[in-house]
Design a protein around this motif. Structure first.
Motif, PDB file in Angstrom:
ATOM      1  N   LEU A 241      -2.423  11.967  -4.119  1.00  0.00           N
ATOM      2  CA  LEU A 241      -3.451  12.918  -3.989  1.00  0.00           C
ATOM      3  C   LEU A 241      -4.757  12.638  -3.274  1.00  0.00           C
ATOM      4  CD1 LEU A 241      -2.721  15.075  -7.208  1.00  0.00           C
ATOM      5  CD2 LEU A 241      -1.911  15.593  -5.170  1.00  0.00           C
ATOM      6  N   LEU A 242      -4.929  11.253  -3.483  1.00  0.00           N
ATOM      7  CA  LEU A 242      -6.087  10.800  -2.875  1.00  0.00           C
ATOM      8  C   LEU A 242      -5.990  10.313  -1.430  1.00  0.00           C
ATOM      9  CD1 LEU A 242      -7.261   8.753  -6.041  1.00  0.00           C
ATOM     10  CD2 LEU A 242      -8.684  10.532  -5.162  1.00  0.00           C
ATOM     11  N   GLY A 243      -4.819  10.293  -1.056  1.00  0.00           N
ATOM     12  CA  GLY A 243      -4.517  10.128   0.319  1.00  0.00           C
ATOM     13  C   GLY A 243      -4.516   8.619   0.554  1.00  0.00           C
ATOM     14  N   ASP A 244      -4.375   7.746  -0.505  1.00  0.00           N
ATOM     15  CA  ASP A 244      -4.297   6.437  -0.157  1.00  0.00           C
ATOM     16  C   ASP A 244      -2.578   5.846  -0.027  1.00  0.00           C
ATOM     17  OD1 ASP A 244      -7.007   5.901  -0.311  1.00  0.00           O
ATOM     18  OD2 ASP A 244      -6.826   5.942  -2.606  1.00  0.00           O
ATOM     19  N   GLU A 245      -2.456   5.382   1.026  1.00  0.00           N
ATOM     20  CA  GLU A 245      -1.133   4.760   1.110  1.00  0.00           C
ATOM     21  C   GLU A 245      -0.374   3.744   0.201  1.00  0.00           C
ATOM     22  OE1 GLU A 245      -0.033   3.704   4.899  1.00  0.00           O
ATOM     23  OE2 GLU A 245      -0.641   5.757   5.996  1.00  0.00           O
ATOM     24  N   GLU A 246      -1.597   2.695  -0.266  1.00  0.00           N
ATOM     25  CA  GLU A 246      -1.380   1.770  -1.097  1.00  0.00           C
ATOM     26  C   GLU A 246      -2.334   2.014  -2.030  1.00  0.00           C
ATOM     27  OE1 GLU A 246       0.671  -1.824   1.201  1.00  0.00           O
ATOM     28  OE2 GLU A 246      -1.259  -1.564   1.626  1.00  0.00           O
ATOM     29  N   LEU A 247      -2.119   1.180  -3.361  1.00  0.00           N
ATOM     30  CA  LEU A 247      -3.000   1.445  -4.548  1.00  0.00           C
ATOM     31  C   LEU A 247      -3.912  -0.028  -4.616  1.00  0.00           C
ATOM     32  CD1 LEU A 247      -3.675   2.614  -7.334  1.00  0.00           C
ATOM     33  CD2 LEU A 247      -2.222   1.135  -8.522  1.00  0.00           C
TER      34      LEU A 247
END
Length: 523
Positions: free
Chosen positions: A213-219
């Motif tokens: 939901l934040l739009g990050d592909e990786e954490l």
């Protein structure tokens, strides 16, 4: 009436700061997190100004399945807060968790200015969420506040006047078993489904929903203490989505709950001896004067606890609670998490020894368990126990805990038995709600940083070594020092390694203690 003994201390892996949860909905934005469709990822975060916290922080709510095996079924809410990056070249979001279990990631965001370096805050939106069951997210409630007070402050009357938890006798065993059964039964009555779906594996799945939901592909993630288990579990379930994980003050996921409790006692014993030595080196130490040994100082502390068990210390708060042995011990345990609290416990012990006033010790224990108000107190304790019992197996035979208490007393006479009995509620937790045992290797994940502190009070250094070795891509950074966790605890080398890893994905040599690193750099 026989000599009274203190109640158990549930395993509490508080992280970098002591952060309390809050009631669901308190301080959360109105309107929640937008429309929710069949897939939890098909929603939007609707950011609004937070009612409190740092200027510029934003808050939202999103929904996740209560049971991921039934994704179209009941939903629960997760409250999230973010502090936008201060720079222009933003890498993405840095999700954070302070530990617990039961710690508020939502509140942890408000500590970002001193918990994370300026360089990190320039490059990342700092994002924290209350895990399921905690605080402003859909909360788990078991006992009410008055019952929690009784549970944590209980003195169990051992047979023939037993004076410690290593030898309760049949009467004391019956009392402590009944109290823990009642705790679990209250969870079952108030939240039967949530208590079966509150383990860290589910929290990790919630965190992946949030990442998307934040739009990050990786954490990118920083987890302290219990928060390391969230990060390791995430890497196990989603190795291909790992960018950078800092796991500071690690938990060993391969151990059962009783083993964790007993081994944690060794960490507190180490921290206690460091605290007592520091105290004795000062002119105003309430545990002894010049020439007093550490063992003699600890004996003086034990004498104070024993006296509080016989005749409670005074409490000027007016709330009616007795500062008995259990509450006096909780106050000292709270101060062992960080050297910053050593002056507070010295003052509290001075009040107790010279004036018979236990108020300072009582308030330190309250801070440990988040007793800021009724709602915070009752929820954080429920979440703590529920997550501990859900995450790893525990013996079902009460006698196993009695034996462990006796063994723990050999290694840690002051706190060992209390910590061993602290796992007893897990003996009665629903079997189907307990995660299967096993190590986490996170095969296929990019390098994962584990930070360990040599004299960590709550998470022994051996646990950081174990987690770093279990993770296929794990590497260990060592801080030689006291207190719980390593980043931003006064070691410039550790801070630099963490920052360079988060910002540049720089990986130092595995097992590189910072003293070695500095020597190598100087050479």
């Amino acid at each position: 009436m026989g000599t009274r003994v203190r109640g158990p201390l549930a395993v509490l892996l508080v992280g970098a700061v002591l952060v309390s949860g809050c009631t669901a909905g308190e301080d959360a934005p109105e309107g929640g997190g937008g429309g929710v469709r069949a897939d939890a990822t098909e929603q939007e975060l609707v950011w609004e100004d937070c009612e409190s916290g740092l200027p510029g922080s934003e808050c939202a709510v999103f929904e996740v399945p209560l049971d991921y095996e039934d994704p179209a079924g009941e939903r629960i809410e997760i409250a999230v807060k973010r502090l936008p990056a201060t720079g222009d070249d933003v890498i993405g979001s840095l999700l954070i968790n302070p530990g617990g279990p039961g710690g508020s990631g939502y509140d942890f965001v408000d500590h970002a200015p001193y918990k994370f370096s300026e360089a990190v805050r320039e490059s990342f939106d700092v994002v924290g969420f209350d895990p399921r069951g905690v605080g402003r997210s859909t909360p788990l409630t078991c006992l009410d506040a008055e019952e929690i007070d009784e549970f944590l402050g209980a003195d169990y009357g051992g047979e023939q006047g037993a004076d410690d938890l290593a030898d309760l006798g049949p009467e004391g065993l019956a009392e402590i078993e009944a109290a823990n059964r009642a705790f679990v039964e209250a969870c079952e009555e108030n939240a039967p489904e949530l208590m079966r779906n509150i383990g860290t594996a589910d929290v990790a799945r919630d965190m992946d929903v949030l990442r998307g939901l934040l739009g990050d592909e990786e954490l990118s993630y920083f987890g302290a203490s219990y928060g390391t288990h969230i990060g390791a579990r995430y890497a196990e379930q989603f190795p291909e989505r790992v960018r950078a994980l800092v796991l500071d003050g690690a938990v060993d996921p391969s151990q059962d709950q009783l083993s964790v409790s007993v081994e944690q006692a060794t960490g507190f014993e180490t921290a206690l001896r460091s605290f007592v030595q520091d105290c004795l080196d000062r002119p105003d130490c309430p545990l002894g004067g010049p020439g007093t040994s550490v063992d003699e100082g600890i004996a003086a502390l034990e004498a104070l606890f024993a006296a509080a068990g016989e005749e409670p210390l005074s409490n000027i708060t007016g709330d009616g609670r007795e500062v008995n042995r259990a509450r006096a011990e909780l106050g000292v345990v709270a101060a062992l998490y960080t050297e910053n609290r050593w002056p507070m416990v010295r003052e509290a012990l001075t009040d107790a020894t010279e004036e018979g006033d236990g108020t300072g010790l009582l308030l330190l224990g309250d801070e440990l368990y988040g007793r800021g108000d009724t709602a915070k107190y009752e929820n954080s304790t429920a979440a703590l126990t529920a997550v501990n019992c859900s995450d790893s197996a525990a013996p079902r035979d009460v006698e196993a805990y009695a034996e462990a208490a006796a063994d723990a007393a050999e290694e840690s006479p002051v706190f060992g038995p209390m910590l061993a009995w602290g796992a007893l509620a897990c003996a009665f937790w629903p079997q189907e709600a307990v995660a299967p045992p096993g190590e986490l290797d996170a095969a296929g994940a990019d390098p994962i940083m584990v930070v360990g502190t040599t004299r960590d009070s709550a998470t022994p250094y051996a646990w950081s070594e174990a987690l770093a070795s279990q993770l296929d891509s794990g590497f260990l950074v060592t801080r030689d020092g006291d207190g719980h966790t390593g980043y931003r605890m006064g070691d410039h080398c550790v801070d630099t390694m963490v920052d360079e890893y988060l910002l540049e994905l720089a990986v130092p040599e595995d097992g590189m203690a910072c003293a070695d690193h500095l020597a190598e750099a100087a050479g």
